[in-house]
Design a protein around this motif. Structure first.
Motif, PDB file in Angstrom:
ATOM      1  N   GLY A  45     -20.424  -6.363  22.748  1.00 56.69           N
ATOM      2  CA  GLY A  45     -19.012  -6.041  23.018  1.00 56.69           C
ATOM      3  C   GLY A  45     -18.247  -7.298  23.428  1.00 56.69           C
ATOM      4  N   LYS A  46     -16.934  -7.240  23.289  1.00 55.16           N
ATOM      5  CA  LYS A  46     -16.101  -8.419  23.597  1.00 55.16           C
ATOM      6  C   LYS A  46     -15.984  -8.675  25.094  1.00 55.16           C
ATOM      7  CE  LYS A  46     -12.611  -6.677  21.122  1.00 55.16           C
ATOM      8  NZ  LYS A  46     -13.279  -5.546  20.449  1.00 55.16           N
ATOM      9  N   ARG A  49     -12.491  -5.884  29.158  1.00 60.59           N
ATOM     10  CA  ARG A  49     -12.081  -5.321  30.461  1.00 60.59           C
ATOM     11  C   ARG A  49     -12.650  -6.135  31.623  1.00 60.59           C
ATOM     12  NH1 ARG A  49     -12.640  -2.798  26.368  1.00 60.59           N
ATOM     13  NH2 ARG A  49     -11.194  -1.228  25.578  1.00 60.59           N
ATOM     14  N   HIS A  78     -16.943   1.574  30.366  1.00 64.65           N
ATOM     15  CA  HIS A  78     -16.416   1.428  28.999  1.00 64.65           C
ATOM     16  C   HIS A  78     -17.512   1.737  27.968  1.00 64.65           C
ATOM     17  CE1 HIS A  78     -14.486  -0.203  25.483  1.00 64.65           C
ATOM     18  NE2 HIS A  78     -15.334  -1.212  25.401  1.00 64.65           N
ATOM     19  N   TYR A  80     -20.199   3.555  28.363  1.00 62.86           N
ATOM     20  CA  TYR A  80     -20.447   5.019  28.369  1.00 62.86           C
ATOM     21  C   TYR A  80     -19.414   5.722  27.494  1.00 62.86           C
ATOM     22  CZ  TYR A  80     -17.595   8.794  30.423  1.00 62.86           C
ATOM     23  OH  TYR A  80     -16.685   9.808  30.591  1.00 62.86           O
ATOM     24  N   SER A  81     -18.134   5.328  27.633  1.00 64.07           N
ATOM     25  CA  SER A  81     -17.088   6.049  26.896  1.00 64.07           C
ATOM     26  C   SER A  81     -17.267   5.855  25.385  1.00 64.07           C
ATOM     27  CB  SER A  81     -15.691   5.625  27.361  1.00 64.07           C
ATOM     28  OG  SER A  81     -15.326   4.374  26.824  1.00 64.07           O
ATOM     29  N   HIS A  84     -20.296   8.071  24.177  1.00 66.74           N
ATOM     30  CA  HIS A  84     -19.929   9.487  24.070  1.00 66.74           C
ATOM     31  C   HIS A  84     -18.884   9.704  22.975  1.00 66.74           C
ATOM     32  CE1 HIS A  84     -21.510  11.233  28.151  1.00 66.74           C
ATOM     33  NE2 HIS A  84     -22.440  10.643  27.436  1.00 66.74           N
ATOM     34  N   ASP A  85     -17.959   8.758  22.839  1.00 67.41           N
ATOM     35  CA  ASP A  85     -16.923   8.903  21.808  1.00 67.41           C
ATOM     36  C   ASP A  85     -17.523   8.917  20.398  1.00 67.41           C
ATOM     37  OD1 ASP A  85     -13.995   8.897  21.152  1.00 67.41           O
ATOM     38  OD2 ASP A  85     -14.586   7.103  20.063  1.00 67.41           O
ATOM     39  N   ARG A  97     -20.049  -1.780  17.454  1.00 69.66           N
ATOM     40  CA  ARG A  97     -20.429  -3.146  17.805  1.00 69.66           C
ATOM     41  C   ARG A  97     -21.416  -3.726  16.769  1.00 69.66           C
ATOM     42  NH1 ARG A  97     -20.848  -2.259  24.481  1.00 69.66           N
ATOM     43  NH2 ARG A  97     -18.661  -2.670  24.839  1.00 69.66           N
ATOM     44  N   GLN A 157      -8.699  11.285  26.177  1.00 66.17           N
ATOM     45  CA  GLN A 157      -9.689  11.682  25.171  1.00 66.17           C
ATOM     46  C   GLN A 157      -9.527  13.170  24.830  1.00 66.17           C
ATOM     47  OE1 GLN A 157     -11.635   9.891  23.452  1.00 66.17           O
ATOM     48  NE2 GLN A 157     -13.446  11.030  22.844  1.00 66.17           N
ATOM     49  N   LYS A 180      -6.174   7.197  27.288  1.00 63.86           N
ATOM     50  CA  LYS A 180      -7.502   6.945  26.717  1.00 63.86           C
ATOM     51  C   LYS A 180      -7.866   5.459  26.824  1.00 63.86           C
ATOM     52  CE  LYS A 180      -8.726   6.850  22.214  1.00 63.86           C
ATOM     53  NZ  LYS A 180      -9.056   7.265  20.847  1.00 63.86           N
ATOM     54  N   PHE A 217      -2.772  -3.607  22.861  1.00 69.63           N
ATOM     55  CA  PHE A 217      -4.165  -3.524  22.399  1.00 69.63           C
ATOM     56  C   PHE A 217      -4.339  -2.320  21.479  1.00 69.63           C
ATOM     57  CE2 PHE A 217      -8.438  -1.871  22.576  1.00 69.63           C
ATOM     58  CZ  PHE A 217      -9.226  -3.000  22.419  1.00 69.63           C
ATOM     59  N   GLN A 218      -3.798  -1.171  21.917  1.00 69.37           N
ATOM     60  CA  GLN A 218      -4.031   0.047  21.143  1.00 69.37           C
ATOM     61  C   GLN A 218      -3.282   0.027  19.812  1.00 69.37           C
ATOM     62  OE1 GLN A 218      -6.260   2.717  21.904  1.00 69.37           O
ATOM     63  NE2 GLN A 218      -5.808   2.913  19.717  1.00 69.37           N
ATOM     64  N   ASP A 221      -5.221  -2.037  17.618  1.00 68.88           N
ATOM     65  CA  ASP A 221      -6.439  -1.310  17.229  1.00 68.88           C
ATOM     66  C   ASP A 221      -6.134  -0.347  16.079  1.00 68.88           C
ATOM     67  OD1 ASP A 221      -9.214  -1.275  18.542  1.00 68.88           O
ATOM     68  OD2 ASP A 221      -8.876   0.844  18.069  1.00 68.88           O
TER      69      ASP A 221
HETATM   70  C1  GRG Z   1     -15.739   9.929  25.811  1.00 67.46           C
HETATM   71  C2  GRG Z   1     -14.463  10.362  27.957  1.00 67.46           C
HETATM   72  C3  GRG Z   1     -14.599   9.624  26.699  1.00 67.46           C
HETATM   73  C4  GRG Z   1     -13.677   8.717  26.408  1.00 67.46           C
HETATM   74  C5  GRG Z   1     -13.693   7.872  25.245  1.00 67.46           C
HETATM   75  C6  GRG Z   1     -12.508   4.557  25.035  1.00 67.46           C
HETATM   76  C7  GRG Z   1     -12.587   5.876  24.381  1.00 67.46           C
HETATM   77  C8  GRG Z   1     -12.445   7.063  25.221  1.00 67.46           C
HETATM   78  C9  GRG Z   1     -12.827   6.006  23.093  1.00 67.46           C
HETATM   79  C10 GRG Z   1     -13.031   4.871  22.184  1.00 67.46           C
HETATM   80  C11 GRG Z   1     -12.373   5.166  20.898  1.00 67.46           C
HETATM   81  C12 GRG Z   1     -11.524   4.052  20.495  1.00 67.46           C
HETATM   82  C13 GRG Z   1     -11.973   3.289  19.299  1.00 67.46           C
HETATM   83  C14 GRG Z   1     -10.422   3.781  21.156  1.00 67.46           C
HETATM   84  C15 GRG Z   1      -9.529   2.699  20.773  1.00 67.46           C
HETATM   85  C16 GRG Z   1      -9.484   1.588  21.742  1.00 67.46           C
HETATM   86  C17 GRG Z   1     -10.821   1.132  22.186  1.00 67.46           C
HETATM   87  C18 GRG Z   1     -11.222   1.609  23.500  1.00 67.46           C
HETATM   88  C19 GRG Z   1     -11.544   0.311  21.438  1.00 67.46           C
HETATM   89  C20 GRG Z   1     -12.860  -0.244  21.818  1.00 67.46           C
HETATM   90  O1  GRG Z   1     -12.719  -1.250  22.791  1.00 67.46           O
HETATM   91  P1  GRG Z   1     -13.082  -2.776  22.484  1.00 67.46           P
HETATM   92  O2  GRG Z   1     -12.427  -3.224  21.205  1.00 67.46           O
HETATM   93  O3  GRG Z   1     -14.638  -2.639  22.194  1.00 67.46           O
HETATM   94  O4  GRG Z   1     -12.809  -3.579  23.699  1.00 67.46           O
HETATM   95  P2  GRG Z   1     -15.865  -3.622  22.531  1.00 67.46           P
HETATM   96  O5  GRG Z   1     -16.987  -3.089  21.671  1.00 67.46           O
HETATM   97  O6  GRG Z   1     -15.495  -5.026  22.177  1.00 67.46           O
HETATM   98  O7  GRG Z   1     -16.148  -3.438  23.981  1.00 67.46           O
END
Ligand code: GRG
Length: 295
Positions: A45-46, A49, A78, A80-81, A84-85, A97, A157, A180, A217-218, A221
């Motif tokens: 992961g990057k 956070r 992060h 964990y999320s 589960h996501d 990743r 979420q 989210k 960021f979003q 994304d």
């Molecule tokens: C399951 C309660 C629960 C929540 C999940 C964060 C999230 C909520 C879902 C991820 C889905 C997603 C792709 C959201 C878009 C923004 C995001 C959080 C991207 C991933 O974060 P990065 O790019 O990932 O920082 P790395 O892998 O670099 O840590």
């Protein structure tokens, strides 16, 4: 000139070292749990956070290394999320990743347990090492648990899940993104500053920066999901579209979404003007990097 690449690599290596201390590769039995936790936590992961948490502690005049326990706890939550996501009952993703997702390798039951373990362990770390001052430690635990919980990330979420396959209006889309994604970024930035004992005036400016950062960021994304390169991202592009999810480019088009992201980046930079310029270089460079990010 400030060398962002070097800064990110150095801070990520601090974080990875401390994460390995906090999450030893071999717990007591069952060994499979440790293996599965490590698989996702160290998948590349990057560390955005935790890096933001450390950079914010530094911007507030504190010691970045002192913020590492909080930074590591944020990365556990992060990860964990994401685990589960990716589950079949959520976004049903095969890659994350750049590797197969946790449930693809270890099964759904283990992936659920990996998430449970990381979320709870984060709070063991926060309550044991979060900050020297007990009041600051409690403040940080409250900040992060609120951001991760039912009025933060879980709320976002939930709205995301409920909106699948439906046309979302711009307010619902903003609600999803703010909670989210944005709430955990805000918690990372605010809690980093709290480890440094930042006064309210500084916390307010950093909160403004964090909110703008989360949106930029979003939106980027969403743009990457529509127009990005799956190979570079380590996950499959087009996933939002496949799930019928509303995104900024699907509502506003790619060009307008890029403009909106740039506006939020400018807003974040303006918020930092309230802090001493020489301490905010990393935070400025990190938000500027969002405009051109490819992963
Ligand atoms: C399951 C309660 C629960 C929540 C999940 C964060 C999230 C909520 C879902 C991820 C889905 C997603 C792709 C959201 C878009 C923004 C995001 C959080 C991207 C991933 O974060 P990065 O790019 O990932 O920082 P790395 O892998 O670099 O840590």
């Amino acid at each position: 000139m400030f060398d962002l690449k070097r800064y990110l690599l150095e801070r990520a290596s601090w974080i990875n070292e401390r994460l390995a201390d906090f999450v030893p590769s071999i717990y007591a039995k069952p060994f499979l749990l440790s293996e599965a936790i490590h698989y996702s936590l160290f998948a590349g992961g990057k560390r955005l956070r935790p890096i933001l948490c450390v950079a914010s502690a530094e911007a507030a005049g504190g010691d970045g290394e002192a913020a590492l326990p909080v930074a590591c706890a944020l990365e556990m939550i992060h990860t964990y999320s994401l685990v589960h996501d990716d589950l079949p009952c959520m976004d049903d993703d095969d890659y994350r990743r750049g590797k197969l997702t946790s449930h693809k390798v270890y099964g759904e039951n283990m992936a659920i347990l990996v998430g449970d373990a990381l979320l709870t362990h984060a709070f063991t770390v926060l309550s044991s090492y979060g900050a020297e001052d007990p009041a600051a430690r409690l403040q940080i635990i409250r900040e992060i648990s609120r951001a991760a919980g039912p009025s933060g990330m879980v709320a976002g979420q939930t709205q995301d899940v409920l909106s699948e396959g439906r046309a979302v209006d711009p307010e619902t889309l903003e609600y999803i993104h703010v909670h989210k994604t944005g709430d955990m970024f805000a918690a990372a930035i605010r809690s980093g500053a709290m480890t440094a004992g930042a006064p309210d005036r500084m916390l307010d400016a950093l909160t403004e920066y964090a909110e703008a950062f989360g949106m930029a960021f979003q939106i980027t994304d969403d743009i990457l999901d529509m127009a990005g390169d799956s190979g570079k991202m380590g996950k499959t592009a087009g996933g939002d579209n496949k799930l019928g999810k509303g995104t900024y480019p699907s509502l506003f088009g790619l060009e307008r979404s890029r403009e909106m992201a740039r506006d939020f980046i400018r807003k974040g930079l303006r918020a930092l003007e309230a802090l001493p310029e020489e301490r905010t270089e990393p935070l400025r460079a990190i938000i500027e990097y969002l405009a051109g990010r490819e992963t």
